[in-house]
Design a protein around this motif. Structure first.
Motif, PDB file in Angstrom:
ATOM      1  N   CYS A  38       0.857  -1.184   0.000  1.00 28.79           N
ATOM      2  CA  CYS A  38       0.000   0.000   0.000  1.00 28.79           C
ATOM      3  C   CYS A  38       0.897   1.239   0.000  1.00 28.79           C
ATOM      4  O   CYS A  38       1.877   1.287   0.746  1.00 28.79           O
ATOM      5  CB  CYS A  38      -0.871  -0.044   1.250  1.00 28.79           C
ATOM      6  N   ASN A  40       0.421   3.888   1.316  1.00 35.12           N
ATOM      7  CA  ASN A  40       0.329   4.542   2.622  1.00 35.12           C
ATOM      8  C   ASN A  40       1.204   3.828   3.658  1.00 35.12           C
ATOM      9  O   ASN A  40       1.243   4.208   4.813  1.00 35.12           O
ATOM     10  CB  ASN A  40      -1.135   4.541   3.073  1.00 35.12           C
ATOM     11  N   ARG A  41       1.877   2.767   3.197  1.00 35.03           N
ATOM     12  CA  ARG A  41       2.760   2.018   4.097  1.00 35.03           C
ATOM     13  C   ARG A  41       4.204   2.020   3.612  1.00 35.03           C
ATOM     14  O   ARG A  41       5.122   1.906   4.402  1.00 35.03           O
ATOM     15  CB  ARG A  41       2.296   0.548   4.169  1.00 35.03           C
ATOM     16  N   GLY A  49       0.922   3.691   7.491  1.00 35.82           N
ATOM     17  CA  GLY A  49      -0.395   3.186   7.079  1.00 35.82           C
ATOM     18  C   GLY A  49      -1.493   3.895   7.852  1.00 35.82           C
ATOM     19  O   GLY A  49      -1.224   4.732   8.726  1.00 35.82           O
ATOM     20  N   CYS A  50      -2.732   3.568   7.553  1.00 33.73           N
ATOM     21  CA  CYS A  50      -3.859   4.126   8.311  1.00 33.73           C
ATOM     22  C   CYS A  50      -3.725   3.659   9.763  1.00 33.73           C
ATOM     23  O   CYS A  50      -3.265   2.535  10.010  1.00 33.73           O
ATOM     24  CB  CYS A  50      -5.189   3.662   7.724  1.00 33.73           C
ATOM     25  N   PHE A  52      -5.543   2.512  11.971  1.00 36.93           N
ATOM     26  CA  PHE A  52      -6.259   1.315  12.442  1.00 36.93           C
ATOM     27  C   PHE A  52      -5.830   0.047  11.706  1.00 36.93           C
ATOM     28  O   PHE A  52      -6.251  -1.053  12.043  1.00 36.93           O
ATOM     29  CB  PHE A  52      -7.774   1.494  12.245  1.00 36.93           C
ATOM     30  N   CYS A  53      -5.012   0.206  10.671  1.00 37.27           N
ATOM     31  CA  CYS A  53      -4.746  -0.911   9.751  1.00 37.27           C
ATOM     32  C   CYS A  53      -3.834  -1.961  10.390  1.00 37.27           C
ATOM     33  O   CYS A  53      -2.764  -1.640  10.901  1.00 37.27           O
ATOM     34  CB  CYS A  53      -4.110  -0.358   8.478  1.00 37.27           C
ATOM     35  N   GLY A  57      -3.035  -5.655   6.466  1.00 36.45           N
ATOM     36  CA  GLY A  57      -3.491  -4.670   5.486  1.00 36.45           C
ATOM     37  C   GLY A  57      -4.997  -4.673   5.326  1.00 36.45           C
ATOM     38  O   GLY A  57      -5.521  -4.576   4.218  1.00 36.45           O
ATOM     39  N   SER A  58      -5.718  -4.784   6.454  1.00 34.31           N
ATOM     40  CA  SER A  58      -7.178  -4.808   6.446  1.00 34.31           C
ATOM     41  C   SER A  58      -7.732  -5.944   5.592  1.00 34.31           C
ATOM     42  O   SER A  58      -8.820  -5.842   5.027  1.00 34.31           O
ATOM     43  CB  SER A  58      -7.759  -3.464   5.985  1.00 34.31           C
ATOM     44  N   TYR A  96      -4.648  -5.011   1.596  1.00 32.58           N
ATOM     45  CA  TYR A  96      -3.847  -3.868   1.126  1.00 32.58           C
ATOM     46  C   TYR A  96      -4.556  -3.119  -0.020  1.00 32.58           C
ATOM     47  O   TYR A  96      -5.779  -3.083  -0.067  1.00 32.58           O
ATOM     48  CB  TYR A  96      -2.445  -4.321   0.719  1.00 32.58           C
ATOM     49  N   THR A  97      -3.742  -2.584  -0.969  1.00 29.98           N
ATOM     50  CA  THR A  97      -4.296  -1.739  -2.046  1.00 29.98           C
ATOM     51  C   THR A  97      -4.171  -2.504  -3.349  1.00 29.98           C
ATOM     52  O   THR A  97      -3.068  -2.668  -3.886  1.00 29.98           O
ATOM     53  CB  THR A  97      -3.528  -0.399  -2.106  1.00 29.98           C
ATOM     54  N   ARG A 127      -7.503   2.191  -3.026  1.00 29.57           N
ATOM     55  CA  ARG A 127      -7.546   3.596  -2.646  1.00 29.57           C
ATOM     56  C   ARG A 127      -7.880   4.423  -3.889  1.00 29.57           C
ATOM     57  O   ARG A 127      -7.437   4.085  -4.993  1.00 29.57           O
ATOM     58  CB  ARG A 127      -6.173   4.046  -2.140  1.00 29.57           C
TER      59      ARG A 127
END
Ligand code: SF4
Length: 312
Positions: A38, A40-41, A49-50, A52-53, A57-58, A96-97, A127
């Motif tokens: 991701c 964001n990571r 990352g987010c 809460f993730c 990776g959710s 992840y993404t 995303r």
């Protein structure tokens, strides 16, 4: 409009109801893992990352990326074989993404999934800042073969909350992606997280009202989960911000359902986090109880999706 829609015994437009209407049967989701990361990571957008993730990776239920897509699909079918006798599945790229990889690779894995005869829908979580023209053109082509859904993790429309969760993109990026995806006929499912720290009821309802005005086809509503080994867990340990009780959540959720546009399919009403790493709220671990309580509450108050849609 709301009185004309019959959602069967449920008070809202559930995914099961939608699928039965279109396919005549329930479809099972098979979580696939394309082995992506991701932005964001990996430092492209952010590093942590987010907030809460989880490490997964959710996508903590997704298969191992070391297996081919065909093998992951076969394994996924075996996993549900005891409770599902049908032959229709959704290929769900979850962890992840899932558009964050070279084009050729995405083309290969998505094509592999969609060409499986028993896969009826290809669903891709990603995303909105990872959808360039080339990828959207690919999704449009695949959408001619079978329906393609894109799941976008918006979580909130409030920039302060978005900064807190480190979402890593502003709202106009989401709006731009929605326009481009809809221009090629792709269905969009938006993820929303309720009870982000410092969000009032009014703010959460504002997110729903905003989405009512967007050309989206589905929504996943879920409550913020504090999972082990996340930055949110560290923050929670320090600040113990408010997380709702089941009763509180049901009341707020019912309000969201009541104002939600009646044609938006609800894919999820509660979290689906892995119980073994769930710190809070513990009660979300009993999914059956949560869904039954929601259902009972909606019936007892005669609440149905869209009942107050035109009033807000
Ligand atoms: S965008 Fe998704 S995968 Fe990436 S850090 Fe956020 S929740 Fe995790």
């Amino acid at each position: 409009m709301q009185n004309l829609i019959d959602y069967s015994e449920k008070r809202y437009y559930s995914l099961d109801y939608y699928l039965k209407k279109i396919y005549g049967e329930k479809l099972y989701k098979i979580s696939l893992n394309g082995g992506m990361t991701c932005p964001n990571r990996d430092g492209t957008v952010g590093n942590g990352g987010c907030i809460f993730c989880s490490a997964g990776g959710s996508g903590d239920f997704a298969a191992s990326p070391s297996k081919s897509i065909a093998k992951q699909i076969a394994d996924g079918k075996n996993l549900v074989a005891r409770k599902y006798t049908g032959h229709s599945y959704i290929a769900y790229f979850q962890a992840y993404t899932n558009t964050y990889a070279p084009f050729e690779y995405l083309e290969k894995i998505f094509t592999e999934a969609i060409m499986e005869p028993e896969i009826k829908i290809l669903s891709i979580a990603t995303r909105p800042d990872c959808l360039n023209e080339e990828i959207i053109a690919l999704l449009a082509r695949l959408n001619q073969i079978k329906p393609v859904w894109i799941e976008l993790g918006l979580q909130t429309i409030h920039e302060k909350s978005a900064a807190f969760i480190r979402r890593g993109y502003p709202l106009p990026v989401f709006e731009n992606s929605v326009s481009k995806l809809r221009a090629v006929g792709i269905d969009i499912i938006v993820h929303v997280i309720l009870y982000l720290p410092d969000e009032t009821e009014e703010m959460m309802l504002e997110t729903i009202s905003y989405l009512n005005h967007m050309d989206i086809q589905g929504i996943k509503l879920q409550l913020l989960h504090v999972l082990e080994n996340t930055d949110l867990a560290v923050y929670y340990e320090k600040h113990h911000f408010h997380l709702p009780t089941l009763d509180e959540y049901v009341v707020l959720l019912s309000r969201c359902i009541s104002i939600l546009r009646p044609d938006i399919v609800i894919h999820r009403l509660t979290g689906d986090g892995p119980k073994d790493i769930l710190i809070e709220p513990k009660w979300t671990g009993n999914k059956r109880l949560v869904l039954n309580t929601i259902q009972k509450y909606l019936k007892s108050r005669d609440i149905r999706q869209g009942k107050e849609y035109l009033d807000v």
